[in-house]
Write an enzyme that holds these catalytic residues in place. Structure first.
Site, short mmCIF file in Angstrom:
data_model
loop_
_atom_site.label_atom_id
_atom_site.label_comp_id
_atom_site.label_asym_id
_atom_site.label_seq_id
_atom_site.Cartn_x
_atom_site.Cartn_y
_atom_site.Cartn_z
N ASP A 67 0.81 -1.22 0.00
CA ASP A 67 0.00 0.00 0.00
C ASP A 67 0.84 1.26 0.00
OD1 ASP A 67 0.88 -0.45 2.63
OD2 ASP A 67 -1.05 -1.25 3.23
N ASN A 136 -7.68 -3.25 14.30
CA ASN A 136 -9.07 -3.55 13.88
C ASN A 136 -9.14 -4.72 12.91
OD1 ASN A 136 -8.06 -2.51 11.53
ND2 ASN A 136 -9.53 -0.85 11.31
N HIS A 138 -7.39 -5.07 10.04
CA HIS A 138 -7.12 -4.83 8.61
C HIS A 138 -5.82 -5.51 8.18
CE1 HIS A 138 -4.91 -0.76 9.52
NE2 HIS A 138 -4.02 -1.70 9.34
N GLU A 143 -9.81 -2.39 5.01
CA GLU A 143 -10.41 -2.10 6.31
C GLU A 143 -11.68 -2.93 6.51
OE1 GLU A 143 -8.84 -0.50 8.47
OE2 GLU A 143 -8.16 1.49 7.86
C1 F6R Z 1 1.26 -1.30 6.06
C2 F6R Z 1 0.09 -2.20 6.14
C3 F6R Z 1 -0.75 -2.20 7.37
C4 F6R Z 1 0.08 -2.43 8.62
C5 F6R Z 1 -0.81 -2.43 9.86
C6 F6R Z 1 -0.01 -2.62 11.13
O1 F6R Z 1 1.92 -1.47 4.83
O2 F6R Z 1 -0.18 -2.90 5.21
O3 F6R Z 1 -1.74 -3.19 7.25
O4 F6R Z 1 0.73 -3.68 8.52
O5 F6R Z 1 -1.49 -1.20 9.92
O6 F6R Z 1 0.82 -1.52 11.31
P1 F6R Z 1 1.89 -1.49 12.50
O7 F6R Z 1 2.92 -2.52 12.16
O8 F6R Z 1 2.47 -0.09 12.44
O9 F6R Z 1 1.16 -1.78 13.75
#
Ligand code: F6R
Length: 241
Positions: A67, A136, A138, A143
Site C-alpha cells: 500500500d 481492527n 485490517h 479495512e
Molecule cells: C502497512 C500495512 C498495514 C500495517 C498495519 C499494522 O503497509 O499494510 O496493514 O501492517 O497497519 O501496522 P503497525 O505494524 O504499524 O502496527
C-alpha cells in the site's frame, strides 16, 4: 496454519528475517509482497544485516508493496516509498526496476490501481506475502466493512487506523485519509503468507482473526482460508489465543 510465539519483539524480528532470508535463499528470484508500519522495522533491520554479511542477495528479487498513502509523494518522509527506501532498498542490491509501490501522487488513481494489478499479474502470484495487522484486523489497507475488494483500489482509512498511524506524523491532521492498497486477491493467491503481530494492542485482533468466524468485518480472518499461512507473534500479541 503455523503459529510461532516468540518471547518479545526482538525475537519476532529475528524469526521474521530468518523466514524471509530462507525464501530468498531457496528462490533468489522470488516475488515478495512487503508491508510497512512499525511491526516489520526489526525484520528489515535484521535482513539488511544479513545482506551486509553476504548471506543473501537481492539482485533478482522483485517486490510489490501492499500500500501507499494517497496524496503523498515518494520523497515525503511518511510515504511508504520513503520508508522502504530508508529501511531496506537503499541498503541492499535490489534492482530499482524490480521495486513496485503504488504511486501516491498519481493524477489518475483508478488507472494506477489497474496498472499495479497488471504488473503483478505479469509476475504470476507472489511467492511470499508478508503482512502486518491493524488493531481492527485490517490487512494492507483493506479495512473492516460489509465487503472486501479483490483488486488494488483506493480505500478510506478507518478512524482507528488514522489514529494509530498518527504516531508517525507531527500532527494528526496530516495523516492521509485514503490509501491505495492491494486487495485480497494477491494476498489469497500468494504461495506463502507470513503475518507478523507484536504488542498487546494486536491481541484481540489476533484472537478474533484466528479463533473466530471468517468475516469481512475482520479482514485478517480470511487468512484462515489460506493454505500456506505462518503467523509469528510475540507473547503480548498472543495473550488472548
Ligand atoms: C502497512 C500495512 C498495514 C500495517 C498495519 C499494522 O503497509 O499494510 O496493514 O501492517 O497497519 O501496522 P503497525 O505494524 O504499524 O502496527
Amino acid at each position: 496454519m503455523d503459529f510461532y510465539i516468540t518471547k518479545d519483539y526482538e525475537e519476532l524480528s529475528v524469526a521474521a528475517a530468518n523466514f524471509l532470508a530462507g525464501q530468498i535463499t531457496l528462490k533468489p528470484n522470488s516475488v515478495l509482497g512487503l508491508p510497512t508500519g512499525g511491526t516489520p522495522l526489526g525484520m528489515y533491520k535484521n535482513i539488511v544485516a544479513m545482506y551486509q554479511k553476504g548471506h543473501i542477495d537481492f539482485e533478482k528479487i522483485v517486490t510489490f508493496n501492499l500500500d501507499e498513502y494517497l496524496g503523498l509523494n515518494p520523497q515525503h518522509p511518511q510515504s511508504y516509498s520513503y520508508y522502504m527506501a530508508t529501511n531496506l532498498f537503499d541498503h541492499v542490491n535490489i534492482d530499482r526496476n524490480n521495486i513496485f509501490i503504488p504511486d501516491g501522487k498519481t493524477q489518475n488513481p483508478i488507472e494506477t490501481c489497474k496498472d499495479f494489478d497488471r504488473t503483478m499479474a505479469k509476475f504470476g502470484s507472489i511467492d511470499l506475502m508478508i503482512l502486518g495487522i491493524g488493531a481492527n484486523g485490517h490487512i494492507g489497507f483493506n479495512e473492516p466493512g460489509e465487503t472486501l475488494q479483490v483488486n488494488t483500489h483506493v480505500g478510506d482509512l478507518s478512524p482507528e487506523t488514522i489514529d494509530a498511524n498518527s504516531r508517525f506524523f507531527t500532527d494528526k491532521e496530516e495523516v492521509p485519509q485514503k490509501a491505495i492498497t492491494m486487495g485480497l486477491g494477491p494476498i489469497m493467491k500468494a504461495k506463502r503468507v507470513l503475518l507478523l503481530a507484536s504488542g498487546s494492542s494486536k491481541a484481540s485482533a489476533i484472537k478474533d482473526a484466528f479463533n473466530g468466524k471468517i468475516t469481512t468485518g475482520l479482514p485478517a480472518s480470511l487468512l484462515q482460508l489460506h493454505c500456506n499461512l505462518t503467523v509469528i507473534l510475540d507473547q503480548e500479541a498472543a495473550t488472548l489465543l
